[in-house]
Design a protein around this motif. Structure first.
Motif, PDB file in Angstrom:
ATOM      1  N   ARG A 188      -5.546 -10.870   6.992  1.00 43.12           N
ATOM      2  CA  ARG A 188      -4.957 -11.770   5.993  1.00 43.12           C
ATOM      3  C   ARG A 188      -5.088 -11.204   4.592  1.00 43.12           C
ATOM      4  O   ARG A 188      -4.149 -11.294   3.787  1.00 43.12           O
ATOM      5  CB  ARG A 188      -5.618 -13.154   6.071  1.00 43.12           C
ATOM      6  N   ALA A 189      -6.256 -10.640   4.294  1.00 42.44           N
ATOM      7  CA  ALA A 189      -6.483 -10.087   2.949  1.00 42.44           C
ATOM      8  C   ALA A 189      -5.505  -8.946   2.656  1.00 42.44           C
ATOM      9  O   ALA A 189      -4.935  -8.871   1.564  1.00 42.44           O
ATOM     10  CB  ALA A 189      -7.928  -9.598   2.830  1.00 42.44           C
ATOM     11  N   TYR A 190      -5.314  -8.072   3.638  1.00 41.50           N
ATOM     12  CA  TYR A 190      -4.392  -6.950   3.423  1.00 41.50           C
ATOM     13  C   TYR A 190      -2.947  -7.441   3.308  1.00 41.50           C
ATOM     14  O   TYR A 190      -2.197  -7.017   2.416  1.00 41.50           O
ATOM     15  CB  TYR A 190      -4.493  -5.938   4.562  1.00 41.50           C
ATOM     16  N   ASP A 191      -2.561  -8.338   4.214  1.00 40.54           N
ATOM     17  CA  ASP A 191      -1.184  -8.851   4.189  1.00 40.54           C
ATOM     18  C   ASP A 191      -0.873  -9.543   2.868  1.00 40.54           C
ATOM     19  O   ASP A 191       0.226  -9.370   2.307  1.00 40.54           O
ATOM     20  CB  ASP A 191      -0.965  -9.834   5.348  1.00 40.54           C
ATOM     21  N   LEU A 200      -5.600  -5.493  -4.025  1.00 42.22           N
ATOM     22  CA  LEU A 200      -5.827  -4.258  -3.271  1.00 42.22           C
ATOM     23  C   LEU A 200      -7.184  -3.638  -3.629  1.00 42.22           C
ATOM     24  O   LEU A 200      -7.878  -3.105  -2.757  1.00 42.22           O
ATOM     25  CB  LEU A 200      -4.698  -3.262  -3.549  1.00 42.22           C
ATOM     26  N   GLN A 201      -7.562  -3.714  -4.905  1.00 47.01           N
ATOM     27  CA  GLN A 201      -8.869  -3.211  -5.319  1.00 47.01           C
ATOM     28  C   GLN A 201      -9.992  -4.007  -4.654  1.00 47.01           C
ATOM     29  O   GLN A 201     -10.984  -3.437  -4.175  1.00 47.01           O
ATOM     30  CB  GLN A 201      -9.012  -3.306  -6.838  1.00 47.01           C
ATOM     31  N   GLU A 202      -9.819  -5.316  -4.594  1.00 44.93           N
ATOM     32  CA  GLU A 202     -10.814  -6.168  -3.930  1.00 44.93           C
ATOM     33  C   GLU A 202     -10.880  -5.853  -2.437  1.00 44.93           C
ATOM     34  O   GLU A 202     -11.963  -5.862  -1.846  1.00 44.93           O
ATOM     35  CB  GLU A 202     -10.461  -7.645  -4.139  1.00 44.93           C
ATOM     36  N   PHE A 203      -9.734  -5.541  -1.844  1.00 42.26           N
ATOM     37  CA  PHE A 203      -9.707  -5.244  -0.409  1.00 42.26           C
ATOM     38  C   PHE A 203     -10.501  -3.972  -0.102  1.00 42.26           C
ATOM     39  O   PHE A 203     -11.333  -3.966   0.818  1.00 42.26           O
ATOM     40  CB  PHE A 203      -8.265  -5.090   0.082  1.00 42.26           C
ATOM     41  N   ALA A 262      -4.229   0.604   1.767  1.00 43.12           N
ATOM     42  CA  ALA A 262      -4.533  -0.243   0.615  1.00 43.12           C
ATOM     43  C   ALA A 262      -4.794   0.611  -0.622  1.00 43.12           C
ATOM     44  O   ALA A 262      -4.320   0.287  -1.724  1.00 43.12           O
ATOM     45  CB  ALA A 262      -5.750  -1.114   0.921  1.00 43.12           C
ATOM     46  N   GLN A 263      -5.509   1.712  -0.449  1.00 46.28           N
ATOM     47  CA  GLN A 263      -5.794   2.608  -1.576  1.00 46.28           C
ATOM     48  C   GLN A 263      -4.508   3.245  -2.097  1.00 46.28           C
ATOM     49  O   GLN A 263      -4.307   3.387  -3.316  1.00 46.28           O
ATOM     50  CB  GLN A 263      -6.774   3.698  -1.134  1.00 46.28           C
ATOM     51  N   TYR A 264      -3.633   3.616  -1.189  1.00 45.47           N
ATOM     52  CA  TYR A 264      -2.350   4.218  -1.577  1.00 45.47           C
ATOM     53  C   TYR A 264      -1.493   3.226  -2.359  1.00 45.47           C
ATOM     54  O   TYR A 264      -0.938   3.560  -3.419  1.00 45.47           O
ATOM     55  CB  TYR A 264      -1.604   4.686  -0.331  1.00 45.47           C
ATOM     56  N   TRP A 265      -1.388   1.989  -1.846  1.00 50.71           N
ATOM     57  CA  TRP A 265      -0.577   0.996  -2.541  1.00 50.71           C
ATOM     58  C   TRP A 265      -1.217   0.569  -3.859  1.00 50.71           C
ATOM     59  O   TRP A 265      -0.516   0.157  -4.795  1.00 50.71           O
ATOM     60  CB  TRP A 265      -0.335  -0.217  -1.646  1.00 50.71           C
ATOM     61  N   LEU A 266      -2.533   0.718  -3.944  1.00 50.48           N
ATOM     62  CA  LEU A 266      -3.208   0.460  -5.216  1.00 50.48           C
ATOM     63  C   LEU A 266      -2.715   1.456  -6.262  1.00 50.48           C
ATOM     64  O   LEU A 266      -2.399   1.076  -7.402  1.00 50.48           O
ATOM     65  CB  LEU A 266      -4.729   0.575  -5.043  1.00 50.48           C
TER      66      LEU A 266
END
Length: 251
Positions: free
Chosen positions: A134-137, A155-158, A171-175
């Motif tokens: 859920r967090a990533y989505d 994304l940083q929190e994720f 997540a790091q890439y999309w950040l």
């Protein structure tokens, strides 16, 4: 056959009356014992009725018969009360069984929601917790909706909360892309360097290098050319490498 006295009947009825609530209480905790208690109680009631009717049939003395008839009427009233209690007990058992079933269904549903699920990320299967999913989505949805500032925060929190997640490279890439979309090229480059350092085998690594080169070009940093050359060298079969070749050739 011995004469059934008023005292005897009173004692029997008192014992039955005291015995039933105890069994009703126990029945709420043990369905098998409660059902056995119901059967035993019904059997005793029927036995008492049969015994009393037999005594009435064999009595020749009118006075004694009238006494027994009176006692029989009283006993019938007691039996009616006992049957009412039996119905209440049976209803309590049924309700207890339903509550128990509902409880286990609810518990099973809750546990299933907490169980890791299998997902496919960049062609590879992985186990992901529901909360992690859920967090990533939610973070990715913010990015695709164009809310890049909120996406960067999410994304940083994720990546801080789930550093070992199979979604962490993405997540790091999309950040990094979230920062780039805000024209924060320095933060974007830093974020994509983390992808290359921590997840060099990730399918997102070539794209991270291409994103870095784009940021360096925005900053008029001559390192952009070397980044493109390194991209072609390290990930020659990637789509990002083809794009890097086109940029280097000026196409």
């Amino acid at each position: 056959m011995k004469k059934l006295t008023q005292t005897g009947l009173g004692t029997a009825l008192l014992a039955a009356t005291l015995w039933l609530p105890l069994q009703a209480h126990a029945g709420l905790f043990d369905d098998d014992e409660a059902r056995k208690a119901l059967l035993d109680l019904r059997a005793k009631v029927e036995a008492m009725r049969a015994d009393l009717n037999a005594r009435i049939d064999t009595k020749s003395d009118k006075s004694s018969t009238l006494d027994l008839v009176t006692q029989n009427e009283q006993l019938q009233q007691q039996i009616a009360q006992l049957r009412g209690q039996i119905e209440v007990l049976a209803n309590d058992i049924a309700n207890a069984q339903k509550r128990q079933k509902d409880f286990y269904v609810d518990l099973d549903t809750r546990l299933r929601k907490l169980e890791p699920r299998e997902v496919t990320i960049d062609g590879k299967t992985a186990q992901v917790d529901p909360g992690e999913q859920r967090a990533y989505d939610n973070a990715y949805k913010l990015f695709t909706s164009g809310d890049y500032k909120a996406a960067a925060t999410a994304l940083q929190e994720f990546v801080q909360r789930y550093p070992g997640s199979s979604y962490a490279p993405n997540a790091q890439y999309w950040l990094g892309n979230s920062y780039f979309a805000q024209r924060d090229c320095k933060s974007a480059i830093s974020a994509q360097l983390v992808v290359l350092k921590n997840y060099p085998d990730s399918p997102k690594a070539p794209d991270a290098m291409l994103n870095m080169a784009s940021c360096q070009t925005e900053l008029k940093d001559k390192a952009a050319k070397k980044t493109l050359q390194d991209l072609i060298k390290q990930y020659p079969d990637s789509t990002a490498a083809e794009t890097a070749k086109q940029r280097l050739s000026g196409k």
